[in-house]
Enzyme design. Structure first.
Site, short mmCIF file in Angstrom:
data_model
loop_
_atom_site.label_atom_id
_atom_site.label_comp_id
_atom_site.label_asym_id
_atom_site.label_seq_id
_atom_site.Cartn_x
_atom_site.Cartn_y
_atom_site.Cartn_z
N HIS A 183 63.84 -14.41 -88.72
CA HIS A 183 62.44 -14.76 -88.91
C HIS A 183 61.81 -15.30 -87.63
O HIS A 183 60.72 -14.87 -87.24
CB HIS A 183 62.33 -15.81 -90.02
CG HIS A 183 60.93 -16.20 -90.35
ND1 HIS A 183 60.13 -15.46 -91.19
CD2 HIS A 183 60.18 -17.28 -89.96
CE1 HIS A 183 58.95 -16.04 -91.30
NE2 HIS A 183 58.96 -17.14 -90.56
N HIS A 198 58.51 -15.84 -83.09
CA HIS A 198 58.14 -16.90 -82.15
C HIS A 198 58.99 -16.89 -80.89
O HIS A 198 59.13 -17.93 -80.24
CB HIS A 198 58.24 -18.26 -82.85
CG HIS A 198 57.37 -18.38 -84.06
ND1 HIS A 198 56.00 -18.49 -83.99
CD2 HIS A 198 57.68 -18.35 -85.39
CE1 HIS A 198 55.50 -18.57 -85.22
NE2 HIS A 198 56.51 -18.48 -86.08
N LYS A 241 49.41 -10.29 -86.35
CA LYS A 241 49.74 -11.72 -86.31
C LYS A 241 48.47 -12.41 -85.82
O LYS A 241 48.11 -12.34 -84.65
CB LYS A 241 50.90 -11.99 -85.35
CG LYS A 241 51.35 -13.45 -85.32
CD LYS A 241 52.13 -13.84 -86.55
CE LYS A 241 52.74 -15.22 -86.43
NZ LYS A 241 53.55 -15.61 -87.61
#
Length: 306
Positions: A183, A198, A241
């Site tokens: 993730h 990230h 995003k």
């Protein structure tokens, strides 16, 4: 290494939405580590990140700055790539960078499909964990967490870090399709949008091959050297995003250390850290729908909250 389709889990996959849990609030007095101690340690980790990018190793082309009201539109306001230059020969040959990169092709982009894990991929996970535990950053994090009573030994912490980051759980009920590492460092497509994602290394590598379209940025932190912190807008293939936050120029061990520090000491809430004299908040979430070990929770997400 390139994925092979040897399944260790053969579970039926029922696609459905799963939301991250709402952060919980608790008095700070319950924590073994104080806010000041967390900030002091994070400053040390920032200084001791020996594998971070140096001056001239990365050149960013930020282009269009947008307000919060414009971040969800998906409008491409930047005609050029975000990364003009990354010194791959210097950075990506360092062991922890190379070990991170070897993991990034082990995952399926969309949730709802079982994540198969081959013996080769387990070896890559172990190599990455062994590699980061040889760095000063993780050694200092280990010593701190042991001294505060969160763990009894380095091996105890190492085993738990492996489970919290790489243990599989389901974001789409019925199949083991996700992990904290996938993730945060790889990114996922969930409910038609980019979820997580990230890692600046993943961002750079996918932009380089044309899978990422950088749209704009909405926040540039006060740091003038690396690691720096940015919030940007981008598309992965055709998925948006609207706000993605990143450490830029940090080493993989620094990212893992900062996120793990906050997850262990301040789970499911904002955690204030300090880097180069400036404060930053990191948001962590645990995955509350399943557990490992003695009712411990997998990491669901962690990211700079800017």
């Amino acid at each position: 290494m390139k994925r092979t389709f040897v399944l260790l889990w053969l579970l039926p996959c029922i696609i459905c939405a799963a939301k991250l849990p709402t952060p919980k609030k608790s008095p700070s007095s319950q924590f073994a580590a104080s806010n000041d101690e967390i900030q002091d340690l994070s400053e040390q980790l920032y200084v001791d990140d020996a594998n971070k990018a140096g001056s001239g190793d990365i050149t960013l082309n930020l282009q269009q700055n947008v307000s919060s009201s414009q971040t969800g539109t998906g409008t491409d306001l930047s005609s050029q790539k975000l990364f003009s230059y990354v010194n791959e020969a210097k950075l990506f040959t360092r062991p922890t960078f190379a070990q991170l990169i070897s993991l990034l092709d082990n995952y399926i982009q969309k949730t709802g499909t079982v994540e198969s894990v081959t013996n080769e991929e387990i070896q890559e996970q172990n190599a990455f964990i062994d590699g980061i535990f040889q760095t000063t950053v993780i050694k200092k994090l280990s010593s701190f967490l042991i001294s505060k009573g969160y763990y009894t030994s380095v091996e105890n912490f190492k085993n738990d870090l492996r489970e919290m980051w790489f243990g599989l759980y389901t974001r789409a009920k019925g199949c083991l399709d996700s992990s904290g590492f996938e993730h945060v460092f790889h990114g996922e497509i969930h409910k038609g949008k980019i979820s997580g994602f990230h890692s600046w290394v993943q961002l750079y590598l996918l932009e380089k091959v044309g899978q990422i379209n950088y749209l704009s940025y909405s926040s540039d932190g006060p740091w003038t050297s690396y690691p720096d912190v940015f919030a940007i807008q981008f598309k992965w293939s055709n998925y948006l995003k609207s706000v993605g936050s990143f450490f830029i120029g940090s080493s993989p061990e620094f990212d893992i250390a900062m996120y793990t520090l906050c997850y262990v000491t301040r789970p499911n809430r904002l955690c204030t850290v300090k880097m180069g004299g400036n404060t930053l908040k990191i948001q962590t979430y645990s995955w509350d729908n399943s557990s490992y070990g003695n009712a411990k929770k997998y990491l669901a997400s962690s990211y700079p909250n800017i």
